[in-house]
Motif scaffolding. Structure first.
Motif, PDB file in Angstrom:
ATOM      1  N   LYS A 115      63.008 -30.220 -27.505  1.00  0.00           N
ATOM      2  CA  LYS A 115      63.181 -30.849 -28.825  1.00  0.00           C
ATOM      3  C   LYS A 115      63.776 -32.240 -28.688  1.00  0.00           C
ATOM      4  O   LYS A 115      63.538 -33.122 -29.519  1.00  0.00           O
ATOM      5  N   LYS A 117      62.943 -34.197 -26.453  1.00  0.00           N
ATOM      6  CA  LYS A 117      61.848 -34.967 -25.831  1.00  0.00           C
ATOM      7  C   LYS A 117      62.107 -35.348 -24.371  1.00  0.00           C
ATOM      8  O   LYS A 117      61.673 -36.403 -23.894  1.00  0.00           O
ATOM      9  N   GLN A 119      61.317 -34.894 -20.447  1.00  0.00           N
ATOM     10  CA  GLN A 119      60.247 -34.341 -19.626  1.00  0.00           C
ATOM     11  C   GLN A 119      60.836 -33.139 -18.889  1.00  0.00           C
ATOM     12  O   GLN A 119      62.023 -33.130 -18.562  1.00  0.00           O
ATOM     13  N   CYS A 142      56.286 -31.757 -29.537  1.00  0.00           N
ATOM     14  CA  CYS A 142      57.165 -32.876 -29.165  1.00  0.00           C
ATOM     15  C   CYS A 142      56.515 -33.806 -28.138  1.00  0.00           C
ATOM     16  O   CYS A 142      57.144 -34.761 -27.673  1.00  0.00           O
ATOM     17  N   VAL A 144      55.757 -33.160 -25.020  1.00  0.00           N
ATOM     18  CA  VAL A 144      56.463 -33.020 -23.735  1.00  0.00           C
ATOM     19  C   VAL A 144      55.564 -32.309 -22.719  1.00  0.00           C
ATOM     20  O   VAL A 144      54.948 -31.292 -23.037  1.00  0.00           O
TER      21      VAL A 144
END
Ligand code: NDP
Ligand code: MG
Length: 388
Positions: A115, A117, A119, A142, A144
């Motif tokens: 959430k 963001k 990685q 998101c 990701v």
């Protein structure tokens, strides 16, 4: 610059990730570290990497570590408990989280990291097994990317580069077979903890080593692969491959099969996850096929390894069933390691918990975490009954 938080930095994957990080010093900075209770190792890591945040499980360890940081002039913020782990996972200075904690405790920190963001490099397979749908949905929402660290999934991830999902006919996951690949089922009840911990090809943390001996690990990995690559479980095949050289394969609709091979060394998938999409030289021993000469493949024996069947059944049932199965397994493995139950009782505990589980087909995160908690209690009760 990757600014990395490692959840579970004192474990097998965590320490190997820090080994890799030492070679990536120009492109990577360690921002956060975490342990459960191994404070001695965490202190060494803090001294060397000087992270902004460090998380431990117990408050008393947090207090001790705080004063130790003060005495040593270290500015690391020390936090504790699940809130601490979550705080580290979403730390404002980081852009990358490697989750290498063991067990479903990793779910909430992972979701929070997504959430925020960050990685993600994911070793903590139990999180995907238990809450895979919610995690993958959150990652998609998101934007990701979750890069797998598990060697089989790293192999599949590499084979799938530039391939469309609709071209996949099946994923073939390889399994070493563990130390009891050839042992008769009657002998399973007599297996000692030391024997179960002596894995033939990989050196790993205790929980995953026991899961590899029961073949539960491969069941967990099939569910993990199904979520990561959006492939139904019926299109995931498990093949025993004792040499652990072919880490997994993907068969495409045209019949072509791609595989990823290397000597078994977790530093390779860890480094790939940390450097992706780049590749750099690693310290991993070069593969010589002519020296290896022979690669073998075999079908798994579901009768001798009931945990594998149970995991696949839980995966196919879906909903809260994987949470129940995984929780029961985590508890049973812990009790086996403490010599409170036998090796062959592990799948029996898992089966009993699954048989009693009240299925919720479409759970939210709270309901999943509740199933996890209740199934742990159910497993403990069953183990108590076994012992009397
Ligand atoms: P380890 O047991 O070696 O390490 C686990 C790490 O998590 C340690 O840092 C430990 O801290 C921490 N930890 C344990 N329990 C908790 C908890 N309740 N709360 C917070 N932190 C906790 O495990 P591995 O490194 O072997 O495995 C980690 C994950 O990676 C697992 O999900 C495993 O399945 C997966 N994996 C591992 C592979 C391997 O080669 N080891 C290969 C592929 C996947 P402390 O040291 O203080 O106990
Ligand atoms: Mg694996």
């Amino acid at each position: 610059m990757k600014k990395v938080v490692i959840l579970g930095s004192t474990g097998s994957i965590g320490t190997q990730a820090l080994d890799v990080a030492r070679h990536l010093i120009k492109s990577l900075k360690i921002v956060g570290l975490s342990s459960f209770s191994n404070i001695l190792r965490l202190k060494d890591q803090i001294r060397e990497f000087r992270p902004e945040i460090a998380s431990v499980w117990f408050e008393k360890d947090c207090i001790e570590l705080k004063s130790w940081c003060r005495e040593n002039n270290l500015k690391t913020e020390v936090v504790f408990g699940i809130e601490g782990l979550i705080k580290a996972a979403k730390h404002h200075s980081s852009n990358f989280v490697l989750s290498a904690v063991v067990g479903s405790i990793g779910i909430e920190p992972l979701l929070e990291a997504i959430k925020s963001k960050k990685q993600i490099a994911l070793a903590n397979k139990e999180a995907l097994v238990v809450a895979g749908k919610l995690i993958m949905d959150a990652a998609k929402k998101c934007g990701v990317t979750i890069i797998p660290v598990d060697s089989e999934h790293s192999a599949v991830f590499q084979c799938l580069k530039n391939e469309k999902n609709k071209f996949i006919s099946k994923i073939i996951l390889t399994a070493s077979g563990g130390p009891f690949y050839k042992k008769s089922k009657t002998k399973h009840s007599k297996v000692t903890v030391a024997e179960a911990l002596s894995h033939p090809t990989w050196k790993m943390g205790k929980k995953i080593t026991i899961d590899s001996a029961t073949l539960m690990n491969k069941g967990l990995e099939a569910i993990e692969a199904s979520h990561l690559f959006n492939v139904p479980l019926k299109n995931i095949e498990i093949v025993i491959h004792p040499q652990s050289i072919v880490h997994s394969l993907v068969q495409f609709v045209d019949g072509s099969v791609l595989a990823q091979l290397s000597n078994p060394d977790m530093r390779l998938p860890i480094q790939y996850a940390l450097t992706f999409p780049e590749r750099i030289k690693s310290g991993v021993k070069e593969l010589s096929l002519t020296r290896i000469k022979k690669l073998e493949f075999d079908v798994p024996d579901f009768k001798r390894f009931p945990s594998l069947e149970l995991a696949l059944k839980a995966g196919k049932t879906g909903g809260t069933m994987p949470a129940a199965m995984n929780a029961a397994n985590e508890v049973a493995v812990e009790k086996f390691l403490k010599k409170e139950i036998s090796f062959s009782q592990i799948p029996k505990v898992v089966k009993k918990v699954m048989d009693k589980h009240l299925l919720n087909k479409n759970p939210n995160i709270r309901q999943i975490l509740n199933s996890d908690l209740n199934s742990r209690k159910a497993a403990l009760k069953i183990i108590k009954e076994i012992k009397h």
